[in-house]
Design an enzyme around this catalytic site. Structure first.
Site, PDB file in Angstrom:
ATOM      1  N   PHE A 141     -23.737 -56.572  -2.002  1.00 22.84           N
ATOM      2  CA  PHE A 141     -24.710 -56.897  -0.955  1.00 22.84           C
ATOM      3  C   PHE A 141     -26.142 -56.721  -1.458  1.00 22.84           C
ATOM      4  O   PHE A 141     -27.079 -57.300  -0.910  1.00 22.84           O
ATOM      5  CB  PHE A 141     -24.489 -56.015   0.274  1.00 22.84           C
ATOM      6  CG  PHE A 141     -23.117 -56.185   0.899  1.00 22.84           C
ATOM      7  CD1 PHE A 141     -22.558 -57.441   1.051  1.00 22.84           C
ATOM      8  CD2 PHE A 141     -22.403 -55.082   1.315  1.00 22.84           C
ATOM      9  CE1 PHE A 141     -21.301 -57.602   1.606  1.00 22.84           C
ATOM     10  CE2 PHE A 141     -21.141 -55.227   1.881  1.00 22.84           C
ATOM     11  CZ  PHE A 141     -20.584 -56.488   2.027  1.00 22.84           C
ATOM     12  N   LYS A 184     -10.064 -39.449  19.541  1.00 25.31           N
ATOM     13  CA  LYS A 184      -8.944 -39.817  18.680  1.00 25.31           C
ATOM     14  C   LYS A 184      -7.978 -38.634  18.606  1.00 25.31           C
ATOM     15  O   LYS A 184      -8.366 -37.492  18.826  1.00 25.31           O
ATOM     16  CB  LYS A 184      -9.442 -40.203  17.293  1.00 25.31           C
ATOM     17  CG  LYS A 184     -10.223 -41.522  17.279  1.00 25.31           C
ATOM     18  CD  LYS A 184     -10.571 -41.945  15.878  1.00 25.31           C
ATOM     19  CE  LYS A 184     -11.266 -43.298  15.857  1.00 25.31           C
ATOM     20  NZ  LYS A 184     -10.358 -44.391  16.281  1.00 25.31           N
ATOM     21  N   HIS A 216     -19.502 -49.353  23.383  1.00 20.87           N
ATOM     22  CA  HIS A 216     -18.409 -49.678  24.296  1.00 20.87           C
ATOM     23  C   HIS A 216     -18.540 -48.979  25.648  1.00 20.87           C
ATOM     24  O   HIS A 216     -18.510 -49.613  26.706  1.00 20.87           O
ATOM     25  CB  HIS A 216     -17.063 -49.264  23.694  1.00 20.87           C
ATOM     26  CG  HIS A 216     -16.661 -50.039  22.485  1.00 20.87           C
ATOM     27  ND1 HIS A 216     -17.140 -51.299  22.196  1.00 20.87           N
ATOM     28  CD2 HIS A 216     -15.801 -49.738  21.480  1.00 20.87           C
ATOM     29  CE1 HIS A 216     -16.593 -51.720  21.073  1.00 20.87           C
ATOM     30  NE2 HIS A 216     -15.786 -50.795  20.617  1.00 20.87           N
ATOM     31  N   LYS A 253     -21.003 -53.527  15.974  1.00 16.03           N
ATOM     32  CA  LYS A 253     -21.506 -52.221  16.401  1.00 16.03           C
ATOM     33  C   LYS A 253     -21.092 -51.175  15.375  1.00 16.03           C
ATOM     34  O   LYS A 253     -20.148 -51.401  14.608  1.00 16.03           O
ATOM     35  CB  LYS A 253     -20.980 -51.878  17.800  1.00 16.03           C
ATOM     36  CG  LYS A 253     -19.445 -51.810  17.932  1.00 16.03           C
ATOM     37  CD  LYS A 253     -18.873 -50.468  17.519  1.00 16.03           C
ATOM     38  CE  LYS A 253     -17.395 -50.373  17.636  1.00 16.03           C
ATOM     39  NZ  LYS A 253     -16.807 -49.157  17.073  1.00 16.03           N
ATOM     40  N   ASP A 268     -19.721 -44.246  17.441  1.00 18.43           N
ATOM     41  CA  ASP A 268     -18.728 -45.281  17.210  1.00 18.43           C
ATOM     42  C   ASP A 268     -18.398 -46.047  18.485  1.00 18.43           C
ATOM     43  O   ASP A 268     -18.318 -47.283  18.468  1.00 18.43           O
ATOM     44  CB  ASP A 268     -17.463 -44.653  16.627  1.00 18.43           C
ATOM     45  CG  ASP A 268     -16.455 -45.688  16.173  1.00 18.43           C
ATOM     46  OD1 ASP A 268     -16.861 -46.740  15.655  1.00 18.43           O
ATOM     47  OD2 ASP A 268     -15.245 -45.446  16.335  1.00 18.43           O
TER      48      ASP A 268
END
Length: 462
Positions: free
Chosen positions: A82, A330, A240, A148, A235
């Site tokens: 990149f 999680k 979200h 995101k 995250d």
């Protein structure tokens, strides 16, 4: 459908990565099978993996398992880092060749399926290589799709926005939140604003609380290095979860248009009551599951959270005083993604047993997982001679509960809407900035250990 007649080239940065392999290619083939891609459509991959075009094509077919071979055999590939500007110039040569094959200046869609830390580098090299400049004034658009989280903090997000604004107009920037593309999330707006029986009750006078949950049984897996830099709140919380909150709490947009709906979502995020660094112990909880610190790529002694719970408030006339409970983690007991709206008890309640050990509350549940659908809980009299009451549900599941649970379904909508130029399901600059303003003091408070990090066992409820 007329927009699908224009030749389009999709450039995927990170084309051999996890996101592309698990979701993007499957979504593309599903769109192709339904005739929802432009007739002249080409995939161009860009990644550090040293592959030939034919090897990349085999990679796509293996990833998607059942792909459109006609679409795949035209896929092109440019290996490169990149940071390597020369690789972008070679990518430009591929795009020129593609336009010659199309015999026109094609639409260009740049998809950044990479970690956020690479965004700035890619944007700068896109600019320096001239790839963002349309090849014709009258033909072909250029758009960018960004995953995101948009930046790792508020300052990085602003820096990225400033850089993007030099390359693209706001209508060319598509900040992805694939949860907005889920059927259930899209249907909340229809449920609220197309049914007269709900919207008059959608306020603090009738609603007791709103609970938002995004719980996963799985751990971080092989994403240790990536996840350790971000954590659960960045995250899924900043994007979200806050987008879910904005959809359920937003005011009536008055018209079914992306600009109006995004403006109403932004108003909610801007009205979130700040949680100061000194208040995180009162309004937040954070945790990390046992064994996380032993994962490959995780720093020794890491304090990165894999679980969080927030108690948030929207300070406006409609929602003042109503708590929004946001929870995600999680290593949880089960997989659940749902948004539950609890109504206040009827007063006075026609309840023969007012102290039966539970509250007689109505509840509407918008479920994304495990099965997408909507459930309305109400109370009814039990059959028989007594006047006891019991909870009953009115519910429906999308496609009889057989809607595929793969996120490829959501990414189909993401890709299709971007090609169409429809931004309703994508976050605006105002939404991103407002979300970060709310999240940043919490992160700073956690960094200073204002709220201790709780260690929990997988499957344990916090």
């Amino acid at each position: 459908m007329s927009k699908l007649q224009i030749p389009t080239t999709l450039v995927i940065f990170g084309a051999t990565g996890d996101l592309a392999k698990r979701k993007l290619f499957s979504a593309l083939f599903s769109l192709s099978g339904e005739g929802m891609l432009p007739k002249k459509f080409k995939i161009v991959g860009f990644s550090k993996s040293q592959l030939s075009a034919s090897e990349f094509q085999r990679f796509i077919l293996k990833a998607a398992k059942d792909g459109d071979k006609e679409l795949v055999k035209k896929a092109m590939y440019q290996p490169g880092l990149f940071e390597d500007l020369e690789a972008y110039r070679k990518l430009g040569d591929i795009l020129v060749k593609t336009d010659k094959e199309f015999k026109t200046c094609s639409n260009k869609l740049f998809y950044l399926a990479v970690a956020p830390k690479y965004y700035k580098t890619i944007f700068e090299n896109l600019a320096n290589s001239g790839l963002t400049i349309p090849c014709s004034d009258g033909e072909g658009w250029t758009r960018v799709l960004v995953e995101k989280p948009f930046g790792e903090d508020m300052y990085a997000a602003k820096e990225l926005d400033e850089l993007l604004s030099k390359l693209f107009r706001e209508e060319q920037i598509f900040r992805i939140d694939h949860y907005l593309a889920r059927e259930t999330m899209q249907n909340i707006l229809t449920f609220r604003f197309s049914n007269r029986i709900f919207e008059p009750l959608w306020n603090n006078q009738y609603i007791d609380r709103v609970e938002l949950k995004l719980l996963e049984k799985e751990g971080v897996g092989e994403r240790g290095a990536f996840y350790d830099e971000i954590g659960a709140l960045r995250d899924v919380g900043q994007n979200h979860m806050l987008q879910m909150l904005a959809i359920v709490a937003m005011g009536h947009p008055q018209r079914f248009a992306a600009s109006a709906i995004r403006r109403e979502r932004a108003k909610i995020l801007e009205a979130l009551r700040p949680i100061g660094e000194s208040e995180v112990g009162k309004y937040t909880t954070r945790g990390q599951y046992e064994g996380y610190g032993k994962l490959s790529g995780v720093r020794k002694g890491s304090r990165t959270e894999t679980y969080f719970k927030l108690r948030a408030f929207v300070d406006n006339a409609r929602w003042s005083g109503t708590p929004f409970l946001i929870e995600s983690g999680k290593g949880m007991k089960e997989n659940i993604v749902e948004l539950n709206v609890y109504f206040k008890e009827a007063a006075p309640c026609f309840c023969p047993l007012p102290h039966a050990g539970h509250k007689h509350q109505n509840m509407i549940s918008f479920r994304v997982k495990p099965k997408e659908g909507i459930v309305l809980r109400f109370w009814a009299k039990k059959p028989g001679l007594s006047n006891d009451i019991e909870p009953k549900n009115l519910s429906f599941e999308y496609r009889g509960g057989n809607l595929p649970e793969t996120q490829a379904e959501a990414y189909k909508k993401v890709l299709f809407d971007c090609i169409e130029g429809e931004q309703m399901l994508f976050a605006s600059t105002e939404e991103v900035e407002a979300a970060w303003r709310f999240i940043m003091p919490i992160l700073k408070g956690w960094e200073k250990d204002k709220e201790p990090l709780k260690i929990y066992k997988k499957g344990e409820e916090l």
